[in-house]
Design a protein around this motif. Structure first.
Motif, PDB file in Angstrom:
ATOM      1  N   ILE A   1       0.943  -0.668   0.572  1.00  0.00           N
ATOM      2  CA  ILE A   1       0.105  -0.155  -0.389  1.00  0.00           C
ATOM      3  C   ILE A   1       0.739   1.263  -0.080  1.00  0.00           C
ATOM      4  O   ILE A   1       1.531   1.394   0.932  1.00  0.00           O
ATOM      5  CB  ILE A   1      -1.214   0.232   1.227  1.00  0.00           C
ATOM      6  CG1 ILE A   1      -1.770  -1.257   1.375  1.00  0.00           C
ATOM      7  CG2 ILE A   1      -1.580   1.403   1.308  1.00  0.00           C
ATOM      8  CD1 ILE A   1      -2.631  -1.764   0.305  1.00  0.00           C
ATOM      9  N   VAL A   2       0.748   2.639  -1.047  1.00  0.00           N
ATOM     10  CA  VAL A   2       1.446   3.137  -0.995  1.00  0.00           C
ATOM     11  C   VAL A   2       0.276   4.562  -0.144  1.00  0.00           C
ATOM     12  O   VAL A   2      -1.565   4.752  -0.747  1.00  0.00           O
ATOM     13  CB  VAL A   2       2.260   3.407  -2.421  1.00  0.00           C
ATOM     14  CG1 VAL A   2       2.793   2.438  -2.630  1.00  0.00           C
ATOM     15  CG2 VAL A   2       1.140   4.322  -3.119  1.00  0.00           C
ATOM     16  N   ALA A   3       1.171   5.917   0.215  1.00  0.00           N
ATOM     17  CA  ALA A   3      -0.037   6.733  -0.688  1.00  0.00           C
ATOM     18  C   ALA A   3       0.685   7.987  -0.986  1.00  0.00           C
ATOM     19  O   ALA A   3       1.850   8.346  -0.788  1.00  0.00           O
ATOM     20  CB  ALA A   3       0.903   7.747   1.508  1.00  0.00           C
ATOM     21  N   VAL A   4      -0.666   8.719  -1.573  1.00  0.00           N
ATOM     22  CA  VAL A   4      -0.529   9.530  -2.007  1.00  0.00           C
ATOM     23  C   VAL A   4      -1.091  11.112  -2.102  1.00  0.00           C
ATOM     24  O   VAL A   4      -1.963  11.236  -1.343  1.00  0.00           O
ATOM     25  CB  VAL A   4      -1.141   9.364  -3.809  1.00  0.00           C
ATOM     26  CG1 VAL A   4      -0.820  10.359  -4.815  1.00  0.00           C
ATOM     27  CG2 VAL A   4      -0.370   8.319  -4.341  1.00  0.00           C
ATOM     28  N   PRO A   5      -0.195  12.328  -1.720  1.00  0.00           N
ATOM     29  CA  PRO A   5      -0.818  13.191  -0.898  1.00  0.00           C
ATOM     30  C   PRO A   5      -2.456  13.556  -2.316  1.00  0.00           C
ATOM     31  O   PRO A   5      -2.606  13.548  -3.790  1.00  0.00           O
ATOM     32  CB  PRO A   5       0.067  14.610  -1.815  1.00  0.00           C
ATOM     33  CG  PRO A   5       1.264  13.675  -1.736  1.00  0.00           C
ATOM     34  CD  PRO A   5       1.022  12.463  -2.095  1.00  0.00           C
ATOM     35  N   LEU A   6      -3.033  14.246  -1.853  1.00  0.00           N
ATOM     36  CA  LEU A   6      -4.690  14.629  -1.814  1.00  0.00           C
ATOM     37  C   LEU A   6      -4.543  15.584  -1.997  1.00  0.00           C
ATOM     38  O   LEU A   6      -4.578  16.437  -1.007  1.00  0.00           O
ATOM     39  CB  LEU A   6      -5.623  14.172  -0.950  1.00  0.00           C
ATOM     40  CG  LEU A   6      -7.417  13.967  -1.538  1.00  0.00           C
ATOM     41  CD1 LEU A   6      -7.114  13.381  -3.254  1.00  0.00           C
ATOM     42  CD2 LEU A   6      -8.332  14.100  -0.917  1.00  0.00           C
TER      43      LEU A   6
END
Length: 313
Positions: free
Chosen positions: A266-271
């Motif tokens: 799982i990765v996190a991408v800025p919103l």
């Protein structure tokens, strides 16, 4: 209920702490190897001595009265201090029940818990970590089933959360502010993007944590919960939500802090939204933290700092 002049015994305090933790007189009796009638009599005698009803008894077990919750805070402190004295001067092992934490579904909270347990260094211990619903976190801390709760506030839910905490005799302590990110599978095309917009998410399943009977957007774990989604799936645990990110290409909105060790797919991408997430811990407003609770919060701060996020307090 009339008070007597007799003193309260340490054994009664120990019994009461276990009954409150187990939510059951019979379960506490089994745990401490005493008979249920003995435990029940000890609790009734304790209530007589303090002159107040401490427990509400039902067919499902026991819950604490308001007086019982306050009394439990003091009883735990006494029992823990005696355990520390015995450990220090009599060479006795640490007490098994050391800390309970209830939290929304945050990777950093689990990571910090792992670090705390690893650093504890005892052959025997008993901790509890409950990833659960927002309402249940507040109830856990109110009844001292857990000493600490981890949850978030924002401009939408702040007033409601603050009122619930005040009514429960709890206080919110900020830990850090986070910029909203979307969590999604590493193989998702959006994972390679530097940032994502709400338009990018329009055709993806939105994954949210179910809040049960209290499924108000004020108690949601995700910001922007008032916005509609064409596809939405509610789940009850992090393992399921991650599987749906991988299997269905779904997403959820969270802090951006995610452990590669615990969640490698799982990765996190800025919103790109004009929002901030305030993460904090809740505890009993009238009680100080135990040493072990403070250690856990120190580990939370260390984990968060490792992601370049400024911690507060």
């Amino acid at each position: 209920m009339a008070k007597t002049t007799a003193s309260i015994s340490l054994q009664q305090l120990h019994y009461f702490v276990e009954v409150a933790a187990e939510g059951s007189i019979s379960a506490a009796a089994d745990l401490l190897y005493v008979s249920q009638p003995t435990m029940s009599a000890a609790m009734k005698d304790l209530e007589t001595r303090v002159g107040r009803a401490l427990l509400i008894r039902s067919a499902r077990g026991v819950t604490l009265t308001a007086d019982g919750t306050e009394f439990l805070g003091y009883a735990r402190q006494v029992v823990e201090q005696v355990a520390l004295l015995e450990q220090r001067y009599l060479g006795r092992p640490p007490a098994r029940r050391l800390l309970g934490v209830s939290t929304q579904h945050y990777s950093f909270a689990v990571d910090a818990f792992v670090r705390m347990v690893r650093s504890f260094g005892a052959a025997e211990y008993e901790f509890s970590l409950r990833e659960t619903r927002t309402w249940d976190i507040i109830e856990d801390v109110r009844t001292l089933r857990s000493e600490i709760g981890i949850l978030y506030r924002d401009d939408v839910n702040r007033n409601v959360i603050n009122k619930l905490l005040r009514d429960a005799g709890l206080a919110f302590h900020p830990l850090f502010f986070a910029e909203p990110h979307i969590f999604l599978a590493r193989k998702n095309p959006l994972a390679a993007r530097g940032r994502a917009t709400l338009d990018d998410l329009a055709d993806l399943p939105r994954l949210t944590f179910d809040q049960g009977a209290n499924n108000s957007f004020y108690l949601a774990e995700e910001i922007l919960s008032t916005l509609s989604a064409k596809q939405e799936i509610r789940v009850s645990d992090r393992a399921t939500i991650f599987n749906l990110m991988i299997g269905l290409g779904g997403y959820t909105i969270s802090t951006g802090i995610i452990s590669d060790d615990l969640d490698p797919e799982i990765v996190a991408v800025p919103l790109e939204v004009d929002e901030r997430i305030e993460i904090g811990w809740i505890g009993q407003a009238a009680l100080g933290l135990t040493e072990q609770a403070q250690r856990y919060l120190d580990e939370v701060r260390a984990v968060v700092s490792g992601f370049g996020v400024e911690v507060l307090g």
